[in-house]
Write an enzyme that holds these catalytic residues in place. Structure first.
Site, PDB file in Angstrom:
ATOM      1  N   ASP A 120       0.840  -1.197   0.000  1.00  0.00           N
ATOM      2  CA  ASP A 120       0.000   0.000   0.000  1.00  0.00           C
ATOM      3  C   ASP A 120       0.877   1.250   0.000  1.00  0.00           C
ATOM      4  O   ASP A 120       2.074   1.191   0.283  1.00  0.00           O
ATOM      5  CB  ASP A 120      -0.985   0.005   1.169  1.00  0.00           C
TER       6      ASP A 120
ATOM      7  N   GLU B 156      -5.917   3.313   3.498  1.00  0.00           N
ATOM      8  CA  GLU B 156      -6.506   3.908   4.692  1.00  0.00           C
ATOM      9  C   GLU B 156      -7.898   4.484   4.426  1.00  0.00           C
ATOM     10  O   GLU B 156      -8.643   4.764   5.359  1.00  0.00           O
ATOM     11  CB  GLU B 156      -5.589   5.019   5.230  1.00  0.00           C
TER      12      GLU B 156
END
Length: 376
Positions: free
Chosen positions: A69, A128
């Site tokens: 990520d 997120e």
């Protein structure tokens, strides 16, 4: 391949944290690094602010995926590091800078030392929020280079640097954001009988929400309903016309998640009737559970147990959320914890991962991929 290079990359990335689908500088930095590598066996495609990188195998029979990520968090950094964030109110407080540097280290190794199978590296934005894994799974690039298996790691401050922890089956919970808005009728504090007070309504609502887990979820299951923020009113001598509650839901099964949401909606309907107000609910960003494939997880554990310089420990499931679960829902694979030995936890403004873990991460992933691909 010097590990110091990837420590520096981590520090460079740490200085430019960006929120979900805003990772413009991050994507540019990664692409510039990729252009420094030999291009003969490598194909690169961008997707929004993310990147797909394919390294062609020598005699491919399958495609193995590795995901990292990219995004940061809306947190003001308080580490005092010389390479702290240069973006006010933004920080890599979940270790995605470490994740990316490890991924680049592994990718660099295989550019120079290709294995039999094709490898696909996914640099995924917006973990997120609002969630990049699901739309990335639905992208044309994924359809073209869809892996036969996939895995990923996440840093764990609670474990010593270099320790790896994982388990078969459920690792991370189902998660959902929770936003509730109440609207009544405001007015002067001296005339409460002419108003519909949303401070009182929201207080009753919070209290009732706490009964969901204790009275509606199987005691042998697990769930969390947390209200972390409440806002209402404008001044001290006026009745609040509106109120907003913000929180999170965590469960260890999709079924429990649906049950919790049903109860929230039922309670909210009761609040509307009791306080003669209007209510709306938004579940925001929702993530599916991270469920590790048992066979592949056992294979990785057996590999780790043979490594002299890597410490493996079993772990329990956690109530944390990760949108990598959407990838594991469709593709066999697993996620594991990589210890980084920090006294401050994930999403903390003082999180400072031990950079020695970067070498362990690169070594573990590269060695396992080599072992996996070269098997007959």
């Amino acid at each position: 391949m010097a590990i110091s290079q990837f420590i520096q990359i981590r520090r460079d990335l740490h200085q430019i944290p960006e929120l979900g689908f805003q990772e413009v500088k991050t994507q540019k930095y990664l692409l510039e690094y990729l252009q420094t590598l030999p291009q003969e066996r490598m194909e690169i495609e961008t997707w929004r602010t993310g990147i797909f990188v394919k390294i062609k195998g020598l005699k491919p029979e399958k495609t193995i995926g590795y995901r990292t990520d990219m995004d940061g968090l809306p947190i003001e950094e308080e580490t005092g590091l010389p390479f702290r964030s240069t973006h006010p109110g933004r920080m890599h407080a979940c270790g995605h800078d470490v994740h990316m540097s490890i991924a680049l280290g592994v990718l660099t190794h295989f550019v120079h030392h290709p294995v039999r199978d094709d490898l696909v590296f996914l640099f995924q934005p917006a973990e997120e929020g609002p969630g990049g894994a699901l739309p990335m799974m639905e992208s044309e690039q994924m359809k073209k280079w869809r892996p036969d298996m996939i895995f990923a790691l996440h840093i764990a401050p609670e474990y010593p640097a270099g320790t790896i922890a994982l388990k078969e089956g459920l690792l991370f919970a189902n998660t959902s954001e929770l936003y509730i808005d109440l609207k009544g009728k405001g007015g002067h504090a001296a005339y409460p009988h002419k108003t519909k007070d949303m401070v009182i309504a929201s207080a009753h609502l919070v209290t009732q929400l706490q009964s969901i887990v204790s009275r509606n979820v199987d005691p042998l299951d697990s769930a969390v309903v947390t209200i972390g923020k409440m806002t209402a009113g404008t001044v001290q001598n006026a009745i609040a016309e509106t109120a907003r509650l913000e929180g999170t839901i965590r469960t260890l099964s999709p079924e429990a998640m649906e049950k919790v949401k049903e109860r929230i909606e039922a309670i909210l309907h009761g609040i509307e009737i009791a306080f003669d107000c209007e209510a709306s609910i938004d579940y925001g960003c929702r993530y599916y559970q991270v469920n590790n494939d048992p066979e592949l997880t056992r294979d990785f554990i057996r590999f780790l147990e043979k490594q002299e310089d890597i410490t493996f420990v079993p772990c329990r499931e956690a109530m944390t959320g990760e949108d990598f679960g959407y990838m594991l829902k469709e593709i066999p694979g697993f996620m594991f914890w990589l210890g980084v030995g920090s006294p401050y936890g994930l999403h903390h403004s003082k999180l400072n991962p031990d950079e020695k873990a970067i070498e362990t991460g690169i070594q573990a992933v590269a060695s396992y991929l080599t072992s996996l691909s070269n098997r007959k």
